[in-house]
Design a protein around this motif. Structure first.
Motif, short mmCIF file in Angstrom:
data_model
loop_
_atom_site.label_atom_id
_atom_site.label_comp_id
_atom_site.label_asym_id
_atom_site.label_seq_id
_atom_site.Cartn_x
_atom_site.Cartn_y
_atom_site.Cartn_z
N SER A 14 25.33 -9.75 -66.36
CA SER A 14 24.90 -10.97 -65.50
C SER A 14 24.25 -10.40 -64.41
N ILE A 15 25.00 -9.67 -63.58
CA ILE A 15 24.44 -9.30 -62.05
C ILE A 15 25.05 -7.85 -62.11
N GLU A 16 24.27 -6.96 -61.71
CA GLU A 16 24.36 -5.55 -61.30
C GLU A 16 24.23 -5.04 -59.82
N VAL A 17 25.05 -4.63 -59.24
CA VAL A 17 24.84 -4.07 -57.89
C VAL A 17 24.93 -2.60 -57.69
N ASP A 18 23.82 -1.99 -57.41
CA ASP A 18 23.97 -0.53 -57.44
C ASP A 18 23.10 0.41 -56.40
N VAL A 19 23.68 1.66 -56.07
CA VAL A 19 22.82 2.58 -55.33
C VAL A 19 22.49 1.99 -53.71
N SER A 20 23.64 2.00 -53.08
CA SER A 20 23.45 1.55 -51.46
C SER A 20 23.11 0.17 -51.32
N SER A 21 23.35 -0.61 -52.12
CA SER A 21 23.10 -2.19 -51.79
C SER A 21 24.10 -2.74 -51.07
N ASN A 22 24.16 -2.77 -49.77
CA ASN A 22 25.20 -2.99 -49.00
C ASN A 22 24.96 -4.58 -48.09
N GLU A 23 26.43 -4.79 -47.87
CA GLU A 23 26.22 -6.28 -46.99
C GLU A 23 25.50 -7.55 -47.51
N ASN A 24 25.58 -7.52 -48.84
CA ASN A 24 25.05 -8.79 -49.63
C ASN A 24 25.91 -9.60 -49.82
N ILE A 25 25.53 -11.01 -50.07
CA ILE A 25 26.44 -12.03 -50.47
C ILE A 25 26.22 -12.68 -51.71
N ASN A 39 28.49 2.23 -56.15
CA ASN A 39 27.86 3.05 -55.08
C ASN A 39 27.31 2.00 -54.02
N SER A 40 28.10 1.00 -53.65
CA SER A 40 27.34 0.25 -52.47
C SER A 40 28.55 -0.31 -51.77
N VAL A 41 28.30 -0.95 -50.31
CA VAL A 41 29.40 -0.99 -49.34
C VAL A 41 29.31 -2.35 -48.88
N ASN A 42 30.52 -3.14 -48.59
CA ASN A 42 30.63 -4.24 -47.91
C ASN A 42 29.96 -5.45 -48.51
N ASN A 43 29.98 -5.56 -50.00
CA ASN A 43 29.57 -6.59 -50.45
C ASN A 43 30.46 -7.71 -50.52
N LEU A 44 30.15 -9.28 -50.37
CA LEU A 44 31.19 -10.15 -50.71
C LEU A 44 30.52 -11.06 -51.78
N PHE A 45 31.63 -11.26 -52.66
CA PHE A 45 31.58 -12.07 -53.84
C PHE A 45 32.73 -13.42 -53.60
N ASN A 99 33.67 6.67 -52.57
CA ASN A 99 34.21 6.94 -51.16
C ASN A 99 33.61 6.11 -49.90
N GLY A 100 34.71 5.43 -49.54
CA GLY A 100 34.09 4.65 -48.48
C GLY A 100 33.53 3.21 -48.80
N GLN A 101 33.41 3.08 -50.11
CA GLN A 101 32.97 1.60 -50.68
C GLN A 101 34.03 0.60 -50.36
N TYR A 134 37.99 0.79 -51.26
CA TYR A 134 38.70 -0.44 -50.92
C TYR A 134 38.13 -1.62 -51.62
N THR A 135 39.09 -2.56 -52.29
CA THR A 135 38.99 -4.02 -52.84
C THR A 135 39.55 -4.93 -51.94
N GLU A 136 39.07 -5.74 -51.64
CA GLU A 136 39.86 -6.95 -51.10
C GLU A 136 40.00 -8.09 -52.16
N LEU A 137 41.22 -8.60 -52.28
CA LEU A 137 41.24 -9.75 -53.12
C LEU A 137 41.86 -10.99 -52.78
N THR A 138 41.25 -12.02 -52.76
CA THR A 138 41.84 -13.34 -51.93
C THR A 138 41.44 -14.44 -52.54
N ASP A 139 42.65 -15.20 -53.31
CA ASP A 139 42.67 -16.22 -54.00
C ASP A 139 41.67 -16.38 -55.16
#
Length: 324
Positions: free
Chosen positions: A222-233, A251-257, A276-278, A309-314
Motif C-alpha cells: 500500500s505505502i512504501e517509504v525508503d531511502v532517506s525519506s525523513n520527517e514525513n507524516i 532507511n528513513s528517519v523521524n517519520n510519523l504514522f 542505525n539512527g532510524q 528506535y520505534t515509538e509505539l503509542t495507543d
C-alpha cells in the motif's frame, strides 16, 4: 357520451411543507458535518472566457498564465501528448474526454515542466507515464488515470510543494511516486486494483511531506517509504488488501504514522526495517484481519549496524515480531 376527467395534483398544506423542508435541510447539514463533505474551490470555478482549446497531441502549452481546455479525445504512442512549459498554466480536461496511449515506449500523457501548473479533470488511459511532474508548486487534482506504469510521478526531477489530491488511480503498476521531492501533499486519493506487483504510494528520498486521507486497496504494497525519506507524516490513510504489506518503512528517519487503518494484509501489515539512527513513531494506528501466518507489526533489523528506535503509542496491534 364524453367522460371528462380532471387530474389535479394534491395540495400539500403549508404546515406540512415547512417541517419537511426543515427535515431535509437538517439531514443535509448532518451529512455535511459528519462526513466532512468538501467541494474544492477549483471544481466550483467555471471555465473562464478566452480559454484556449487543446484538440491534438504533440502540443506544447507555453503561454504563461493561460487556461487550456481539452475539447477532444486524444491518442498518442511514440511521443508525449501534452507538455506544459509555461508558468501558472491550468489544463482542464472537463472530465469528458480521454487521453489514450499504448503503455509502451516510456512515453507520458502529460509532462508538467512549468511552475505553478494545475492539471485537473483529465481522463488518462494506457499511458506508460500518466502525469509526469518536473517542476514545483504544481496542483494535480481530480484526475482519473487507468492502466499506467506510473500514474503520477515526481521522479524525473525534484518537484517540491506539489499537491496531489482527489485523484482516482486504477489498474496501474505504481500509483503515486514521490522521488527527491519535499513539502508535498498527497491527500484524498483513491488507488486500487494495482494487483500483486503494484505499489500504491511510494516515497523515496523525499522529506517533510504530508500523506493523508488516501484510500489504497488491492495492491502489492500500500505505502512504501525508503531511502532517506525523513520527517514525513502519514495520517488517516485506509490501506486494505495488500498482497504483502500495508506499510513498509526502511532507511528513513523521524517519520510519523498517525491514525492509519490497515486491514486484510496477506503479509505483515506494518513492516519496519530499522537501521542505525532510524526513528519511527506509530500512534493510534489500527490493524485488523492480518494473515495469521504473519504479524500486525514486524520490526526487522537492516544490514547496517547500530541502533534504531520505534515509538509505539495507543496502537491496535494483536501480534508482533521483533528481530534484533
Amino acid at each position: 357520451m364524453n367522460d371528462k376527467r380532471t387530474f389535479e395534483l394534491p395540495v400539500v398544506p403549508l404546515y406540512y411543507s415547512v417541517p419537511l423542508l426543515f427535515i431535509c435541510i437538517s439531514a443535509f447539514l448532518i451529512l455535511f458535518f459528519l462526513f466532512r463533505i468538501e467541494i474544492p474551490v477549483l471544481l466550483l470555478q467555471p471555465v473562464p472566457p478566452g480559454a484556449i482549446n487543446v484538440s491534438a497531441c504533440g502540443v506544447v502549452l507555453s503561454q504563461n498564465n493561460a487556461y487550456y481546455v481539452l475539447n477532444a479525445s486524444l491518442n498518442f504512442s511514440s511521443s508525449p501528448c501534452i507538455v506544459i512549459s509555461g508558468d501558472n498554466i491550468t489544463l482542464n480536461g472537463q472530465s469528458q474526454y480521454w487521453i489514450s496511449g499504448i503503455n509502451t515506449n516510456s512515453v507520458q500523457a502529460v509532462i508538467v515542466d512549468g511552475r505553478n501548473a494545475t492539471v485537473t479533470k483529465l481522463n488518462v488511459t494506457s499511458a506508460f507515464y500518466g502525469i509526469d511532474v518536473r517542476m514545483g508548486n504544481a496542483t494535480i487534482i481530480s484526475n482519473f488515470i487507468n492502466g499506467s506504469n506510473e500514474a503520477v510521478r515526481l521522479e524525473s526531477a525534484p518537484a517540491p510543494n506539489t499537491k496531489i489530491t482527489q485523484n482516482t488511480i486504477v489498474n496501474s503498476v505504481l500509483g503515486i511516486w514521490l522521488k527527491n521531492s519535499n513539502y508535498c501533499v498527497v491527500g484524498q486519493n483513491v488507488i486500487s486494483g494495482l494487483g500483486n506487483s503494484g505499489v500504491g504510494i511510494k516515497v523515496y528520498g523525499s522529506s517533510y511531506n504530508n500523506v493523508t486521507d488516501n484510500k489504497v486497496n488491492n495492491t502489492y504494497q500500500s505505502i512504501e517509504v525508503d531511502v532517506s525519506s525523513n520527517e514525513n507524516i502519514f495520517s488517516n490513510n485506509f490501506l486494505d488488501r495488500a498482497f504483502t504489506n500495508g506499510l513498509v518503512v526502511s532507511n528513513s528517519v523521524n517519520n510519523l504514522f498517525l491514525s492509519n487503518r490497515i486491514s486484510n494484509s496477506l503479509g505483515s501489515a506494518v513492516l519496519i526495517y530499522l537501521s542505525n539512527g532510524q526513528f519511527v513513531s506509530l500512534k493510534n494506528n489500527s490493524v485488523t484481519n492480518t494473515n495469521v501466518s504473519f504479524y500486525d507489526l514486524e520490526i526487522a533489523s537492516s544490514l547496517s549496524s547500530g541502533l534504531g528506535y520505534t515509538e509505539l503509542t495507543d496502537n491496535s496491534f494483536s501480534s508482533y515480531k521483533i528481530n534484533s
